[in-house]
Design a protein around this motif. Structure first.
Motif, PDB file in Angstrom:
ATOM      1  N   LEU A  28      -6.659  38.783 -10.773  1.00 56.78           N
ATOM      2  CA  LEU A  28      -5.498  38.844  -9.897  1.00 56.78           C
ATOM      3  C   LEU A  28      -4.707  37.552  -9.965  1.00 56.78           C
ATOM      4  O   LEU A  28      -5.265  36.481 -10.143  1.00 56.78           O
ATOM      5  CB  LEU A  28      -5.946  39.048  -8.448  1.00 56.78           C
ATOM      6  CG  LEU A  28      -6.527  40.398  -8.118  1.00 56.78           C
ATOM      7  CD1 LEU A  28      -7.019  40.405  -6.683  1.00 56.78           C
ATOM      8  CD2 LEU A  28      -5.509  41.481  -8.327  1.00 56.78           C
ATOM      9  N   LEU A  62      -2.514  34.572  -8.352  1.00 56.53           N
ATOM     10  CA  LEU A  62      -2.477  33.813  -7.108  1.00 56.53           C
ATOM     11  C   LEU A  62      -1.048  33.822  -6.578  1.00 56.53           C
ATOM     12  O   LEU A  62      -0.112  33.432  -7.272  1.00 56.53           O
ATOM     13  CB  LEU A  62      -2.942  32.378  -7.350  1.00 56.53           C
ATOM     14  CG  LEU A  62      -2.891  31.433  -6.168  1.00 56.53           C
ATOM     15  CD1 LEU A  62      -3.875  31.871  -5.087  1.00 56.53           C
ATOM     16  CD2 LEU A  62      -3.188  30.022  -6.615  1.00 56.53           C
ATOM     17  N   ARG A  63      -0.869  34.282  -5.332  1.00 57.06           N
ATOM     18  CA  ARG A  63       0.454  34.333  -4.718  1.00 57.06           C
ATOM     19  C   ARG A  63       0.778  33.079  -3.916  1.00 57.06           C
ATOM     20  O   ARG A  63       1.909  32.644  -3.858  1.00 57.06           O
ATOM     21  CB  ARG A  63       0.568  35.542  -3.796  1.00 57.06           C
ATOM     22  CG  ARG A  63       0.689  36.832  -4.510  1.00 57.06           C
ATOM     23  CD  ARG A  63       2.034  36.886  -5.157  1.00 57.06           C
ATOM     24  NE  ARG A  63       2.151  38.115  -5.928  1.00 57.06           N
ATOM     25  CZ  ARG A  63       3.193  38.422  -6.621  1.00 57.06           C
ATOM     26  NH1 ARG A  63       4.207  37.602  -6.668  1.00 57.06           N
ATOM     27  NH2 ARG A  63       3.237  39.519  -7.303  1.00 57.06           N
ATOM     28  N   TYR A 110      -3.825  36.574  -2.826  1.00 52.90           N
ATOM     29  CA  TYR A 110      -3.765  37.158  -4.162  1.00 52.90           C
ATOM     30  C   TYR A 110      -2.868  38.385  -4.157  1.00 52.90           C
ATOM     31  O   TYR A 110      -2.491  38.897  -3.102  1.00 52.90           O
ATOM     32  CB  TYR A 110      -5.170  37.599  -4.608  1.00 52.90           C
ATOM     33  CG  TYR A 110      -6.125  36.474  -4.846  1.00 52.90           C
ATOM     34  CD1 TYR A 110      -6.081  35.736  -6.019  1.00 52.90           C
ATOM     35  CD2 TYR A 110      -7.087  36.143  -3.904  1.00 52.90           C
ATOM     36  CE1 TYR A 110      -6.965  34.697  -6.238  1.00 52.90           C
ATOM     37  CE2 TYR A 110      -7.975  35.104  -4.125  1.00 52.90           C
ATOM     38  CZ  TYR A 110      -7.903  34.395  -5.294  1.00 52.90           C
ATOM     39  OH  TYR A 110      -8.773  33.374  -5.524  1.00 52.90           O
ATOM     40  N   ASP A 111      -2.567  38.901  -5.344  1.00 50.36           N
ATOM     41  CA  ASP A 111      -1.828  40.147  -5.463  1.00 50.36           C
ATOM     42  C   ASP A 111      -2.615  41.280  -4.812  1.00 50.36           C
ATOM     43  O   ASP A 111      -3.841  41.231  -4.716  1.00 50.36           O
ATOM     44  CB  ASP A 111      -1.599  40.502  -6.935  1.00 50.36           C
ATOM     45  CG  ASP A 111      -0.614  39.580  -7.613  1.00 50.36           C
ATOM     46  OD1 ASP A 111       0.279  39.058  -6.918  1.00 50.36           O
ATOM     47  OD2 ASP A 111      -0.736  39.379  -8.825  1.00 50.36           O
TER      48      ASP A 111
END
Length: 74
Positions: A19, A21-22, A35-36
């Motif tokens: 995933l 990282l946002r 995370y997404d």
């Protein structure tokens, strides 16, 4: 300090099986990593949760996931 290093490492990792990282938050006594979204549940759910009973992940698939994750980290 350790949290900042971990977030930096997670931000650099790019792989099709990991995933993205946002963002993150580091307050006084809180640490959050965002995370997404995962529409097909988490790997933990597939390995040990209610989806594990369906037998969706055989051992070869599990090994391929591990190898893919290791490639993403390397």
């Amino acid at each position: 300090m350790e949290f900042a290093i971990e977030v930096e490492m997670l931000g650099r990792v790019r792989h099709k099986n990991l995933l993205g990282l946002r963002g993150f938050y580091a307050g006084e006594d809180e640490r959050l990593i965002v995370y997404d979204y995962m529409p097909n549940h988490s790997l933990l759910t597939h390995l040990h949760g209610k989806l594990a009973d369906d037998g969706l992940l055989d051992w070869q698939t599990r090994i391929n996931i591990v190898i893919g994750a290791a490639e993403g980290i390397a």
